[in-house]
Design a protein around this motif. Structure first.
Motif, short mmCIF file in Angstrom:
data_model
loop_
_atom_site.label_atom_id
_atom_site.label_comp_id
_atom_site.label_asym_id
_atom_site.label_seq_id
_atom_site.Cartn_x
_atom_site.Cartn_y
_atom_site.Cartn_z
N GLN A 296 0.88 -1.21 -0.12
CA GLN A 296 0.08 0.03 -0.07
C GLN A 296 1.00 1.19 0.17
O GLN A 296 0.43 2.36 -0.47
CB GLN A 296 -0.86 0.05 1.22
N GLU A 297 2.04 1.37 0.46
CA GLU A 297 2.81 2.35 0.62
C GLU A 297 3.67 2.72 -0.42
O GLU A 297 3.88 3.60 -1.19
CB GLU A 297 3.92 2.38 1.84
N THR A 298 4.21 1.66 -1.23
CA THR A 298 5.05 1.62 -2.23
C THR A 298 4.39 1.34 -3.65
O THR A 298 4.87 1.76 -4.79
CB THR A 298 6.35 0.89 -2.40
N GLY A 299 3.26 0.61 -3.76
CA GLY A 299 2.71 0.32 -5.01
C GLY A 299 3.28 -0.93 -5.65
O GLY A 299 3.07 -1.47 -6.66
N GLU A 300 4.48 -1.67 -4.59
CA GLU A 300 5.20 -2.64 -5.49
C GLU A 300 4.21 -4.01 -5.20
O GLU A 300 3.30 -4.21 -4.32
CB GLU A 300 6.59 -2.92 -4.47
N ILE A 301 4.32 -4.82 -6.56
CA ILE A 301 3.42 -6.01 -6.48
C ILE A 301 4.34 -6.96 -6.13
O ILE A 301 5.55 -7.05 -6.23
CB ILE A 301 3.16 -6.38 -7.92
N ILE A 302 3.84 -7.56 -4.73
CA ILE A 302 4.67 -8.63 -4.11
C ILE A 302 4.09 -9.92 -4.52
O ILE A 302 2.92 -10.47 -4.10
CB ILE A 302 4.55 -8.44 -2.42
N GLU A 303 4.92 -10.50 -5.16
CA GLU A 303 4.58 -12.02 -5.79
C GLU A 303 4.74 -12.82 -4.78
O GLU A 303 5.96 -12.95 -4.07
CB GLU A 303 5.23 -12.45 -7.00
N THR A 304 4.03 -13.97 -4.36
CA THR A 304 4.08 -14.99 -3.54
C THR A 304 4.25 -16.44 -4.15
O THR A 304 4.93 -17.34 -3.40
CB THR A 304 2.91 -15.28 -2.65
N LYS A 305 4.31 -16.29 -5.35
CA LYS A 305 4.42 -17.76 -6.00
C LYS A 305 5.76 -17.23 -7.19
O LYS A 305 5.62 -16.39 -7.86
CB LYS A 305 3.57 -18.31 -6.82
N ALA A 306 6.78 -18.27 -7.04
CA ALA A 306 7.74 -17.79 -8.37
C ALA A 306 6.97 -18.43 -9.57
O ALA A 306 5.92 -19.11 -9.66
CB ALA A 306 8.94 -19.01 -7.89
N ALA A 307 7.86 -18.34 -10.85
CA ALA A 307 7.40 -18.50 -12.02
C ALA A 307 7.25 -20.12 -12.17
O ALA A 307 6.32 -20.52 -12.94
CB ALA A 307 8.50 -18.20 -13.06
N ASP A 308 8.12 -21.05 -11.64
CA ASP A 308 7.92 -22.12 -11.46
C ASP A 308 6.73 -22.96 -10.52
O ASP A 308 6.41 -24.09 -10.40
CB ASP A 308 9.12 -23.20 -11.27
N GLY A 309 5.96 -21.84 -9.72
CA GLY A 309 4.79 -22.35 -8.88
C GLY A 309 5.51 -22.43 -7.53
O GLY A 309 4.54 -22.84 -6.78
N GLY A 310 6.68 -22.48 -7.26
CA GLY A 310 7.16 -22.81 -5.89
C GLY A 310 6.92 -21.27 -4.97
O GLY A 310 6.65 -20.35 -5.55
N GLN A 311 7.20 -21.58 -3.64
CA GLN A 311 6.66 -20.40 -2.54
C GLN A 311 8.06 -19.60 -2.67
O GLN A 311 9.07 -20.00 -2.75
CB GLN A 311 6.70 -20.95 -1.45
N ARG A 312 7.86 -18.30 -2.74
CA ARG A 312 8.94 -17.17 -2.72
C ARG A 312 9.04 -16.78 -1.26
O ARG A 312 7.87 -16.78 -0.48
CB ARG A 312 8.48 -15.75 -3.63
N TYR A 313 10.36 -16.64 -0.91
CA TYR A 313 10.51 -16.00 0.40
C TYR A 313 10.22 -14.47 0.49
O TYR A 313 10.51 -13.74 -0.52
CB TYR A 313 11.95 -16.23 0.70
#
Length: 140
Positions: free
Chosen positions: A6-23
């Motif tokens: 909400q502060e920066t407008g950055e999209i925070i992806e929770t899944k990587a391109a291969d479907g794995g969880q992102r830290y």
């Protein structure tokens, strides 16, 4: 599902391109430790930590005194300006109390050695002999 900061407008992806969880980015020291070597550093620390605790407790029990140890976590951080990332290299060290074996008085001699005899003082006695403290039978 991705979220938006909400502060920066950055999209925070929770899944990587291969479907794995992102830290997520590390906000606490605990987060950082869990991130090191994809969690393997934390997992590999379990047995050394257990061994340290067991040995420290044994020292306290054996001596009947407080036992003081030390755990040191070091994380070397090498930042590469050109590639804009850091390499984190963790290490963990455990220090147990050093066992002491009593004290011995010694003097330094003029030729750089150590001696149990005080230099420049005559010898009144030779090697100290052990005295048996067991009860003796006195004959009458």
């Amino acid at each position: 599902m991705d979220t938006v900061d909400q502060e920066t407008g950055e999209i925070i992806e929770t899944k990587a391109a291969d479907g794995g969880q992102r830290y997520p980015a590390a906000s606490t020291l605990s987060d950082l430790i869990l991130m090191l070597k994809d969690g393997q550093f934390n997992a590999d620390s379990c047995e050394p930590l257990r061994e340290f605790a067991t040995k420290l407790e044994a020292v306290g029990i054996d001596t009947g005194k407080k036992a003081k140890g030390k755990i040191t976590l070091t994380i070397e951080v090498d930042y590469d300006h050109d590639r804009e990332f850091s390499v984190l290299t963790p290490s963990l060290a455990f220090k147990l109390p050093v066992e002491k074996h009593g004290a011995t008085v010694a003097w330094f001699t003029s030729d750089g050695r150590m001696s149990p005899n005080k230099p420049n003082q005559g010898n009144l006695f030779g090697t100290i002999r052990e005295i048996n403290t067991e009860a003796r039978v006195v004959r009458g």
